[in-house]
Design a protein around this motif. Structure first.
Motif, PDB file in Angstrom:
ATOM      1  N   CYS A   1       0.649  -0.932   0.059  1.00  0.00           N
ATOM      2  CA  CYS A   1       0.020  -0.520   0.027  1.00  0.00           C
ATOM      3  C   CYS A   1       0.562   1.221  -0.560  1.00  0.00           C
TER       4      CYS A   1
ATOM      5  N   ASP B   1      -0.855   4.507  -1.821  1.00  0.00           N
ATOM      6  CA  ASP B   1      -2.866   3.812  -1.089  1.00  0.00           C
ATOM      7  C   ASP B   1      -2.589   4.019  -0.240  1.00  0.00           C
TER       8      ASP B   1
ATOM      9  N   SER C   1      -5.102   3.174   2.946  1.00  0.00           N
ATOM     10  CA  SER C   1      -5.057   1.177   2.771  1.00  0.00           C
ATOM     11  C   SER C   1      -4.048   1.424   4.013  1.00  0.00           C
TER      12      SER C   1
END
Length: 142
Positions: free
Chosen positions: A103, A108, A111
């Protein structure tokens, strides 16, 4: 009769490295080697370990990983399982770690933050996130 796998499925059933993540194999085996070294090393306080690190490139590549693996048990307040290098199965802890690194590498951040908050004691979340970010950055250069 209820089996252990039915009671605690995430801990009782070993996982295998997902086929979609072939880059996990090399990184995971490298982290497993560091985990073996850290098993016999003295435990460190997470705050002190982070204070000793910097984000300079001349810092040893494994410094973030070594600091995290020495202190991870303190941060999650539970035993942490790493299998021997070369093992095809993946423990819950290894899968969590690799997912967090994936992640972070993919950008990201939502996340990544969720994974940190879901597993790490709030007192240590910032330090664990810092160490994981360092690992992700260092191993992205391989």
């Amino acid at each position: 009769m209820t089996s252990v796998a039915q009671i605690i499925p995430q801990y009782a059933v070993p996982r295998t490295v997902p086929a979609a993540m072939p880059e996990w194999h090399g990184l995971l085996n490298h982290l497993r080697m560091i985990a073996l070294e850290c098993r016999v090393a003295a435990r460190e306080d997470l705050f002190q370990a982070c204070a000793l690190l910097s984000t300079k490139r001349d810092v040893a590549r494994d410094a973030h990983a070594r600091a995290l693996l020495k202190c991870l048990r303190q941060a999650v307040a539970a035993p942490v399982t790493f299998y021997r290098p070369g093992t095809t199965q993946v423990s819950f802890d290894e899968a969590w770690l690799m997912q967090a690194l994936t992640c972070k590498r993919a950008g990201d951040n939502d996340s990544f933050a969720f994974l940190i908050r879901s597993r790490v004691n709030p007192l240590y979340q910032r330090q664990v996130a810092f160490l994981l970010a360092g690992i992700s950055e260092q191993f992205a250069q391989l």
